[in-house]
Scaffold this motif. Structure first.
Motif, short mmCIF file in Angstrom:
data_model
loop_
_atom_site.label_atom_id
_atom_site.label_comp_id
_atom_site.label_asym_id
_atom_site.label_seq_id
_atom_site.Cartn_x
_atom_site.Cartn_y
_atom_site.Cartn_z
N UNK A 160 0.83 -1.22 0.00
CA UNK A 160 0.00 0.00 0.00
C UNK A 160 0.86 1.27 0.00
N UNK A 161 1.91 1.27 0.83
CA UNK A 161 2.76 2.46 0.91
C UNK A 161 3.57 2.63 -0.37
N UNK A 162 4.06 1.51 -0.91
CA UNK A 162 4.87 1.58 -2.13
C UNK A 162 4.04 2.13 -3.30
N UNK A 163 2.80 1.68 -3.37
CA UNK A 163 1.94 2.13 -4.47
C UNK A 163 1.82 3.66 -4.49
N UNK A 164 1.50 4.25 -3.33
CA UNK A 164 1.27 5.70 -3.33
C UNK A 164 2.56 6.47 -3.56
N UNK A 165 3.66 5.99 -2.99
CA UNK A 165 4.91 6.75 -3.14
C UNK A 165 5.43 6.67 -4.58
N UNK A 166 5.26 5.53 -5.23
CA UNK A 166 5.71 5.43 -6.63
C UNK A 166 4.83 6.30 -7.52
N UNK A 167 3.52 6.19 -7.32
CA UNK A 167 2.62 6.94 -8.21
C UNK A 167 2.74 8.45 -7.99
N UNK A 168 2.86 8.87 -6.74
CA UNK A 168 2.87 10.32 -6.48
C UNK A 168 4.27 10.92 -6.62
N UNK A 169 5.23 10.33 -5.91
CA UNK A 169 6.56 10.94 -5.88
C UNK A 169 7.39 10.64 -7.12
N UNK A 170 7.24 9.44 -7.68
CA UNK A 170 8.06 9.08 -8.84
C UNK A 170 7.36 9.40 -10.15
N UNK A 171 6.08 9.06 -10.23
CA UNK A 171 5.38 9.18 -11.52
C UNK A 171 4.62 10.48 -11.68
N UNK A 172 4.51 11.24 -10.61
CA UNK A 172 3.88 12.55 -10.71
C UNK A 172 2.37 12.56 -10.88
N UNK A 173 1.71 11.47 -10.47
CA UNK A 173 0.24 11.45 -10.52
C UNK A 173 -0.31 12.41 -9.45
N UNK A 174 -1.54 12.87 -9.68
CA UNK A 174 -2.17 13.75 -8.69
C UNK A 174 -2.72 12.89 -7.54
N UNK A 175 -3.07 13.57 -6.44
CA UNK A 175 -3.67 12.84 -5.31
C UNK A 175 -4.93 12.10 -5.77
N UNK A 176 -5.72 12.77 -6.61
CA UNK A 176 -6.99 12.19 -7.05
C UNK A 176 -6.75 10.94 -7.90
N UNK A 177 -5.75 11.00 -8.77
CA UNK A 177 -5.44 9.83 -9.61
C UNK A 177 -4.94 8.67 -8.74
N UNK A 178 -4.07 8.99 -7.79
CA UNK A 178 -3.56 7.93 -6.91
C UNK A 178 -4.71 7.29 -6.13
N UNK A 179 -5.63 8.16 -5.68
CA UNK A 179 -6.78 7.64 -4.91
C UNK A 179 -7.62 6.71 -5.78
N UNK A 180 -7.80 7.08 -7.04
CA UNK A 180 -8.61 6.24 -7.95
C UNK A 180 -7.92 4.90 -8.19
N UNK A 181 -6.60 4.93 -8.36
CA UNK A 181 -5.87 3.69 -8.62
C UNK A 181 -5.83 2.81 -7.37
N UNK A 182 -5.58 3.44 -6.24
CA UNK A 182 -5.48 2.66 -4.99
C UNK A 182 -6.85 2.26 -4.46
N UNK A 183 -7.90 2.91 -4.95
CA UNK A 183 -9.25 2.60 -4.49
C UNK A 183 -9.49 3.05 -3.06
N UNK A 184 -8.99 4.22 -2.72
CA UNK A 184 -9.21 4.75 -1.36
C UNK A 184 -9.38 6.27 -1.44
N UNK A 185 -9.85 6.90 -0.36
CA UNK A 185 -10.04 8.35 -0.40
C UNK A 185 -8.70 9.11 -0.46
N UNK A 186 -8.78 10.38 -0.91
CA UNK A 186 -7.58 11.21 -1.01
C UNK A 186 -6.89 11.34 0.35
N UNK A 187 -7.69 11.47 1.41
CA UNK A 187 -7.13 11.59 2.75
C UNK A 187 -6.27 10.39 3.12
N UNK A 188 -6.72 9.21 2.71
CA UNK A 188 -5.95 7.99 2.99
C UNK A 188 -4.65 7.99 2.20
#
Lengths: 224, 183
Positions: A160-188
């Motif tokens: 779970x942690x690797x997914x968000x850090x790769x998508x946001x910090x490495x790949x430059x996805x937005x919070x909303x995109x990461x939330x859609x991919x991870x299937x969780x709210x932006x706050x999470x």
């Protein structure tokens, strides 16, 4: 989440300008394999980078990336045109990576319980990775090794942690995109990012200390 | 602004992904707060380390060709089932599956009740059912078959469940059996 019409570029195979992902998907469903080639071309590198950073084995990463696109093609009928293809393909990639990690964990358990063989001793996570040529014996080596340490630290995070850090910090996805991919709210996503970065800071503390202004590393671990 | 709120923004500021008001708020705060200033420096150091990890090698055209060739050689196609599954709700699919299972159970549970009509070779009827019950089932069937799908949607009924009920009635299920299945 962005809409399905975010990607709008010229299609090299079909020669059609303004081809959105959803248009290409529609044509794939009508049997146009060339349209799927365009989709693969659009997303193969981001998906491959994501997979490679997660599994840390170049050969497996490429095979998994191909599996992702083959599976996506087979499931194309399930793609909902009101969603973004990018989000959808990353979700498939994430699930494949999780399956792979589970298989690897089981394999490691079996290997750990079996007598060691010479082949297993070579399974260093960084051995198989492509990297810049190590022409410069000093700077090249340090940079490569540092990059490898960072990638190892990232690969060592939980799924779970690797997914968000790769998508946001490495790949430059937005919070909303990461939330859609991870299937969780932006706050999470934000709280997972915070936890992931805290863990990375802890794992890479000596390297971070060496980069702080006015600081000298208190041990030589960062230069090894 | 409190240190807690500033630290929530620091990582995005360190990665140049913060909006201007956030950048300004952090800049103003760290000029007076050594602890948050250090956190910002640490976040910048981590961001620069992460950037070192850099992109992996890009895949070339041979990857696309190999992927398409695998799709063709394995005869992979977007499956009809996945097209249906993508458009039909899970509860509706569950209703259809339940109805199919119930029909199967009914057929298997009462083998003596069914006979083949001689001559046709394919039609199946309920031999032992009383004529009154059969007439009642026919009425129910007619009423159900006359259901307008649009009207059903307005009334928040599920056309798949309705068709399941029709199938059950055809198979000789009484209204009590249908109700017992939750349909």
């Amino acid at each position: 989440m962005t809409g399905a019409t975010t990607t709008m570029t010229a299609s090299p195979r079909t020669g059609v300008m303004d081809t959105t992902d959803s248009m290409l998907v529609r044509r794939c469903l009508e049997g146009d394999l060339g349209a799927y080639a365009d989709l693969v071309d659009r997303y193969k590198n981001p998906v491959h980078r994501f997979v490679a950073r997660s599994v840390r084995n170049a050969t497996d990463a490429e095979d998994l990336t191909q599996d992702v696109f083959v599976q996506a093609y087979a499931s194309l009928g399930r793609f909902r045109s009101d969603a973004a293809f990018k989000t959808w393909i990353f979700r498939i990639a994430h699930n494949r990576v999780i399956d792979y990690s589970r298989r690897q964990r089981k394999r490691r358990q079996v290997v750990a319980s079996a007598p060691s063989s010479p082949e297993d001793e070579d399974l260093s996570p960084t051995e198989d990775l492509p990297g810049p040529a190590r022409d410069n014996p000093i700077t090249g080596l340090c940079r490569d090794e540092l990059a490898a340490r960072v990638q190892d630290a990232v690969a060592g995070l939980s799924d779970k942690l690797r997914l968000v850090v790769i998508l946001y910090d490495f790949e430059g996805h937005s919070y909303e995109e990461v939330a859609a991919i991870a299937g969780c709210p932006v706050g999470t996503v934000k709280s997972r990012l915070f936890n992931a970065r805290s863990e990375l800071k802890r794992k890479l503390s000596s390297y971070i200390a060496a980069r702080l202004p006015g600081e000298t590393p208190d041990d030589d671990e960062g230069r090894r | 602004m409190t240190c807690e709120r500033i630290r929530a923004m620091i990582d995005d500021v360190a990665r140049d992904r913060a909006a201007e008001p956030e950048r300004a708020a952090v800049a103003e705060h760290v000029s007076e707060c050594p602890s948050c200033a250090r956190s910002l420096e640490e976040a910048r150091a981590l961001a620069s380390l992460v950037s070192l990890a850099g992109p992996t090698t890009d895949l070339d055209d041979s990857f696309t060709r190999a992927t398409l060739s695998r799709i063709q050689s394995e005869k992979v196609r977007p499956s009809v089932w996945s097209r249906i599954a993508g458009r039909v709700s899970v509860p509706a699919l569950g209703g259809v599956a339940l109805a199919a299972a119930a029909c199967l159970v009914l057929v298997l549970a009462s083998p003596a009740g069914f006979r083949h009509h001689s001559g046709t070779g394919s039609s199946v009827g309920v031999e032992s059912a009383p004529a009154v019950a059969e007439a009642s089932a026919d009425e129910d069937l007619n009423a159900l078959e006359s259901l307008d799908l649009a009207q059903a949607a307005d009334e928040e009924t599920d056309p798949f469940v309705d068709s399941a009920v029709v199938e059950l009635s055809r198979a000789g299920a009484s209204r009590y059996m249908v109700a017992g299945l939750g349909l």
